[in-house]
Write a protein that holds these residues in place. Structure first.
Motif, PDB file in Angstrom:
ATOM      1  N   ALA A  57       0.817  -1.224   0.000  1.00 36.26           N
ATOM      2  CA  ALA A  57       0.000   0.000   0.000  1.00 36.26           C
ATOM      3  C   ALA A  57       0.845   1.267   0.000  1.00 36.26           C
ATOM      4  N   SER A  58       2.029   1.210   0.580  1.00 35.18           N
ATOM      5  CA  SER A  58       2.862   2.414   0.673  1.00 35.18           C
ATOM      6  C   SER A  58       3.855   2.537  -0.489  1.00 35.18           C
ATOM      7  N   ALA A  59       3.773   1.659  -1.484  1.00 37.23           N
ATOM      8  CA  ALA A  59       4.708   1.689  -2.610  1.00 37.23           C
ATOM      9  C   ALA A  59       4.506   2.948  -3.459  1.00 37.23           C
ATOM     10  N   VAL A  60       5.624   3.548  -3.860  1.00 36.13           N
ATOM     11  CA  VAL A  60       5.568   4.714  -4.739  1.00 36.13           C
ATOM     12  C   VAL A  60       6.255   4.451  -6.077  1.00 36.13           C
ATOM     13  N   MET A  61       7.147   3.458  -6.110  1.00 35.96           N
ATOM     14  CA  MET A  61       7.904   3.158  -7.334  1.00 35.96           C
ATOM     15  C   MET A  61       8.463   1.747  -7.214  1.00 35.96           C
ATOM     16  N   VAL A  62       8.577   1.077  -8.363  1.00 38.81           N
ATOM     17  CA  VAL A  62       9.212  -0.232  -8.396  1.00 38.81           C
ATOM     18  C   VAL A  62      10.323  -0.202  -9.444  1.00 38.81           C
ATOM     19  N   HIS A  63      11.445  -0.833  -9.116  1.00 36.73           N
ATOM     20  CA  HIS A  63      12.577  -0.936 -10.035  1.00 36.73           C
ATOM     21  C   HIS A  63      12.872  -2.416 -10.250  1.00 36.73           C
ATOM     22  N   VAL A  64      13.043  -2.814 -11.499  1.00 38.11           N
ATOM     23  CA  VAL A  64      13.438  -4.176 -11.830  1.00 38.11           C
ATOM     24  C   VAL A  64      14.918  -4.128 -12.181  1.00 38.11           C
ATOM     25  N   ILE A  65      15.704  -4.948 -11.501  1.00 39.04           N
ATOM     26  CA  ILE A  65      17.159  -4.911 -11.632  1.00 39.04           C
ATOM     27  C   ILE A  65      17.652  -6.273 -12.103  1.00 39.04           C
ATOM     28  N   HIS A  66      18.559  -6.245 -13.065  1.00 37.21           N
ATOM     29  CA  HIS A  66      19.176  -7.459 -13.603  1.00 37.21           C
ATOM     30  C   HIS A  66      20.668  -7.201 -13.673  1.00 37.21           C
ATOM     31  N   GLY A  67      21.412  -7.844 -12.793  1.00 39.90           N
ATOM     32  CA  GLY A  67      22.843  -7.549 -12.706  1.00 39.90           C
ATOM     33  C   GLY A  67      23.035  -6.127 -12.218  1.00 39.90           C
ATOM     34  N   GLU A  68      23.766  -5.336 -12.973  1.00 37.45           N
ATOM     35  CA  GLU A  68      23.986  -3.931 -12.620  1.00 37.45           C
ATOM     36  C   GLU A  68      23.058  -2.986 -13.388  1.00 37.45           C
ATOM     37  N   GLU A  69      22.146  -3.548 -14.158  1.00 40.03           N
ATOM     38  CA  GLU A  69      21.255  -2.746 -15.013  1.00 40.03           C
ATOM     39  C   GLU A  69      19.849  -2.646 -14.425  1.00 40.03           C
ATOM     40  N   THR A  70      19.294  -1.437 -14.450  1.00 43.85           N
ATOM     41  CA  THR A  70      17.889  -1.244 -14.104  1.00 43.85           C
ATOM     42  C   THR A  70      17.095  -1.455 -15.384  1.00 43.85           C
ATOM     43  N   VAL A  71      16.302  -2.521 -15.391  1.00 36.52           N
ATOM     44  CA  VAL A  71      15.539  -2.912 -16.579  1.00 36.52           C
ATOM     45  C   VAL A  71      14.284  -2.060 -16.728  1.00 36.52           C
ATOM     46  N   ALA A  72      13.652  -1.722 -15.596  1.00 34.28           N
ATOM     47  CA  ALA A  72      12.426  -0.922 -15.622  1.00 34.28           C
ATOM     48  C   ALA A  72      12.288  -0.168 -14.314  1.00 34.28           C
ATOM     49  N   SER A  73      11.705   1.008 -14.383  1.00 36.08           N
ATOM     50  CA  SER A  73      11.331   1.802 -13.214  1.00 36.08           C
ATOM     51  C   SER A  73       9.911   2.282 -13.464  1.00 36.08           C
ATOM     52  N   ILE A  74       8.992   1.875 -12.596  1.00 38.16           N
ATOM     53  CA  ILE A  74       7.580   2.132 -12.839  1.00 38.16           C
ATOM     54  C   ILE A  74       6.945   2.793 -11.619  1.00 38.16           C
ATOM     55  N   PRO A  75       6.342   3.978 -11.791  1.00 33.78           N
ATOM     56  CA  PRO A  75       5.641   4.628 -10.675  1.00 33.78           C
ATOM     57  C   PRO A  75       4.387   3.840 -10.292  1.00 33.78           C
ATOM     58  N   ALA A  76       4.058   3.864  -9.027  1.00 35.25           N
ATOM     59  CA  ALA A  76       2.874   3.151  -8.534  1.00 35.25           C
ATOM     60  C   ALA A  76       1.609   3.631  -9.217  1.00 35.25           C
ATOM     61  N   ALA A  77       1.534   4.891  -9.585  1.00 40.87           N
ATOM     62  CA  ALA A  77       0.332   5.432 -10.224  1.00 40.87           C
ATOM     63  C   ALA A  77       0.003   4.688 -11.509  1.00 40.87           C
ATOM     64  N   ILE A  78       1.007   4.255 -12.245  1.00 40.75           N
ATOM     65  CA  ILE A  78       0.776   3.519 -13.490  1.00 40.75           C
ATOM     66  C   ILE A  78       0.209   2.135 -13.183  1.00 40.75           C
ATOM     67  N   VAL A  79       0.754   1.474 -12.183  1.00 41.03           N
ATOM     68  CA  VAL A  79       0.289   0.129 -11.829  1.00 41.03           C
ATOM     69  C   VAL A  79      -1.122   0.171 -11.284  1.00 41.03           C
ATOM     70  N   THR A  80      -1.408   1.119 -10.399  1.00 40.78           N
ATOM     71  CA  THR A  80      -2.746   1.179  -9.811  1.00 40.78           C
ATOM     72  C   THR A  80      -3.792   1.628 -10.817  1.00 40.78           C
ATOM     73  N   ALA A  81      -3.368   2.310 -11.886  1.00 41.11           N
ATOM     74  CA  ALA A  81      -4.314   2.730 -12.924  1.00 41.11           C
ATOM     75  C   ALA A  81      -4.593   1.612 -13.918  1.00 41.11           C
ATOM     76  N   GLY A  82      -3.869   0.499 -13.788  1.00 46.04           N
ATOM     77  CA  GLY A  82      -4.092  -0.632 -14.666  1.00 46.04           C
ATOM     78  C   GLY A  82      -3.386  -0.540 -15.996  1.00 46.04           C
ATOM     79  N   PHE A  83      -2.329   0.263 -16.100  1.00 49.20           N
ATOM     80  CA  PHE A  83      -1.565   0.379 -17.337  1.00 49.20           C
ATOM     81  C   PHE A  83      -0.976  -0.972 -17.697  1.00 49.20           C
ATOM     82  N   ASP A  84      -1.160  -1.400 -18.944  1.00 47.13           N
ATOM     83  CA  ASP A  84      -0.633  -2.684 -19.365  1.00 47.13           C
ATOM     84  C   ASP A  84       0.356  -2.573 -20.519  1.00 47.13           C
ATOM     85  N   GLY A  85       0.664  -1.367 -20.941  1.00 50.22           N
ATOM     86  CA  GLY A  85       1.629  -1.152 -22.003  1.00 50.22           C
ATOM     87  C   GLY A  85       1.067  -1.407 -23.387  1.00 50.22           C
ATOM     88  N   ALA A  86      -0.222  -1.683 -23.499  1.00 50.89           N
ATOM     89  CA  ALA A  86      -0.808  -2.050 -24.776  1.00 50.89           C
ATOM     90  C   ALA A  86      -0.824  -0.913 -25.789  1.00 50.89           C
TER      91      ALA A  86
END
Length: 76
Positions: free
Chosen positions: A40-69
């Protein structure tokens, strides 16, 4: 190599790090979004693979149901 998810939180709670089961960047991003939705308190998520950040996504996008379509651009 393993994918990790760093969930940034707002307020006094500490950020949360999870090891992801995914084997590709796209699956890791979806898994991270599902994990962030549980915090509930999440504001951002980062996906990390090795030393690379693969994705950084604000919580507002996830809670709005964004699917990248809409292919409107990168999530990084």
């Amino acid at each position: 190599m393993v994918y990790f998810c760093l969930i940034e939180t707002g307020g006094p709670t500490a950020s949360h790090l999870e090891v992801l089961e995914a084997e590709c960047a796209q699956a890791a991003t979806r898994e991270a979004e599902r994990l962030m939705a549980r915090h509930a308190s999440a504001v951002m998520v980062h996906v990390i693979h090795g030393e690379e950040t693969v994705a950084s996504i604000p919580a507002a996008i996830v809670t709005a149901g964004f699917d990248g379509a809409d292919e409107s651009g990168s999530r990084v």
